[in-house]
Motif scaffolding. Structure first.
Motif, PDB file in Angstrom:
ATOM      1  N   LYS A 227       0.829  -1.213   0.000  1.00  0.00           N
ATOM      2  CA  LYS A 227       0.000   0.000   0.000  1.00  0.00           C
ATOM      3  C   LYS A 227       0.864   1.264   0.000  1.00  0.00           C
ATOM      4  O   LYS A 227       0.532   2.253  -0.672  1.00  0.00           O
ATOM      5  N   LYS A 230       2.155   1.861  -3.469  1.00  0.00           N
ATOM      6  CA  LYS A 230       1.099   2.404  -4.344  1.00  0.00           C
ATOM      7  C   LYS A 230       0.855   3.883  -4.036  1.00  0.00           C
ATOM      8  O   LYS A 230       0.683   4.697  -4.951  1.00  0.00           O
ATOM      9  N   ALA A 231       0.827   4.230  -2.740  1.00  0.00           N
ATOM     10  CA  ALA A 231       0.613   5.625  -2.357  1.00  0.00           C
ATOM     11  C   ALA A 231       1.767   6.500  -2.833  1.00  0.00           C
ATOM     12  O   ALA A 231       1.573   7.626  -3.310  1.00  0.00           O
ATOM     13  N   TYR A 232       2.972   5.956  -2.706  1.00  0.00           N
ATOM     14  CA  TYR A 232       4.172   6.683  -3.158  1.00  0.00           C
ATOM     15  C   TYR A 232       4.108   6.929  -4.658  1.00  0.00           C
ATOM     16  O   TYR A 232       4.315   8.059  -5.131  1.00  0.00           O
ATOM     17  N   GLN A 233       3.791   5.887  -5.433  1.00  0.00           N
ATOM     18  CA  GLN A 233       3.745   6.018  -6.887  1.00  0.00           C
ATOM     19  C   GLN A 233       2.623   6.951  -7.323  1.00  0.00           C
ATOM     20  O   GLN A 233       2.782   7.725  -8.278  1.00  0.00           O
ATOM     21  N   SER A 234       1.496   6.884  -6.611  1.00  0.00           N
ATOM     22  CA  SER A 234       0.384   7.777  -6.926  1.00  0.00           C
ATOM     23  C   SER A 234       0.793   9.234  -6.738  1.00  0.00           C
ATOM     24  O   SER A 234       0.475  10.101  -7.570  1.00  0.00           O
ATOM     25  N   LYS A 235       1.510   9.517  -5.652  1.00  0.00           N
ATOM     26  CA  LYS A 235       1.974  10.881  -5.390  1.00  0.00           C
ATOM     27  C   LYS A 235       2.964  11.329  -6.451  1.00  0.00           C
ATOM     28  O   LYS A 235       2.922  12.483  -6.915  1.00  0.00           O
ATOM     29  N   ASN A 237       3.101  10.325  -9.550  1.00  0.00           N
ATOM     30  CA  ASN A 237       2.348  10.590 -10.776  1.00  0.00           C
ATOM     31  C   ASN A 237       1.634  11.937 -10.722  1.00  0.00           C
ATOM     32  O   ASN A 237       1.584  12.674 -11.725  1.00  0.00           O
ATOM     33  N   GLN A 238       1.063  12.277  -9.555  1.00  0.00           N
ATOM     34  CA  GLN A 238       0.405  13.573  -9.392  1.00  0.00           C
ATOM     35  C   GLN A 238       1.396  14.726  -9.570  1.00  0.00           C
ATOM     36  O   GLN A 238       1.120  15.719 -10.247  1.00  0.00           O
TER      37      GLN A 238
END
Length: 247
Positions: A227, A230-235, A237-238
């Motif tokens: 998790k 995923k949170a790291y990669q999402s940030k 990408n943002q």
């Protein structure tokens, strides 16, 4: 001894018993070897030396040196980056329901491993290994005595016993032989990179399935890691949208 009482004072810097203890604890595995009168005295001396350098640096206004400012900025940037990463993943959590769901959905991972116990005799010549195997099978010599007298493996001194092991813990050819044998069976010569083996399978068993309580924490850490990634990669990408990267 009063913990807050200074053990030494260097200029405006006081060094206390608590400072010595904190320094020792930060040593990790080495801490125990310093947690004695001699070790604590050595740590105190090192703290005094550091305080002397700090006092001298302040007196000579080294904090305004351009080289120091550059180093300080680099350290600040690293710390700020680490802090920003921690903020990006700080809200990640794993529920008890998710841990149980993972356990139930992956029975193969927690079913327990087949184990065998085996003994062997290691020789450097195939013909010699075949001859010795025949003598063991004919009852002319016991497996244990043959191992003690002939095996080049240190296990020979224990009658060739290798104890208990699971899949993948031995070299491929040896592993395949052992897990295809039945208890009491003799096999050989089996060739591996180490030489020629005479193998006796001493036992075989299926280990007990893992209990949920035993793997609970490991599953939690695994899910947390997934998790957080995923949170790291999402940030990331943002931020790539907010701050375009030119290559």
């Amino acid at each position: 001894m009063e913990i807050s009482r200074p053990l030494a004072v260097v200029g405006s810097i006081s060094i206390t018993e608590a400072d010595v203890t904190e320094t020792i604890l930060a040593m990790g595995p080495r801490a125990e070897s310093f947690n004695n009168p001699q070790g604590r005295a050595a740590v105190l001396e090192k703290l005094i030396e550091q305080a002397l350098f700090l006092t001298d640096a302040r007196k000579n206004m080294m904090e305004y040196d351009p080289a120091f400012k550059q180093q300080l900025q680099h350290v600040k940037d690293e710390l700020l980056t680490q802090f920003a990463v921690s903020k990006a993943i700080e809200r990640v959590s794993v529920t008890e329901a998710e841990i149980k769901e993972f356990f139930d959905a992956n029975p193969d991972q927690f079913s327990g491993q087949e184990l065998v116990s085996a003994s062997h005799i290691l020789l450097d010549d195939e013909a010699r290994a075949s001859e010795l195997l025949q003598k063991i099978q004919a009852g002319e010599i016991s497996f244990e005595d043959a191992a003690r007298e002939n095996s080049s493996c240190p296990s020979g001194q224990n009658g060739g016993s290798l104890g208990e092991f699971g899949h993948g813990q031995m070299v491929k050819e040896f592993d395949e032989a052992c897990f295809s044998m039945e208890p009491g069976e003799l096999r050989g010569p089996v060739k591996t990179q180490f030489g020629w083996h005479i193998i006796r399978l001493d036992g075989k068993k299926q280990s007990e399935p893992m209990k949920f309580s035993d793997v609970h924490d490991a599953i939690r850490e695994h899910l947390l890691g997934e998790k957080r990634q995923k949170a790291y990669q999402s940030k990331v990408n943002q931020m790539k949208i907010m701050y375009p990267v030119n290559r």
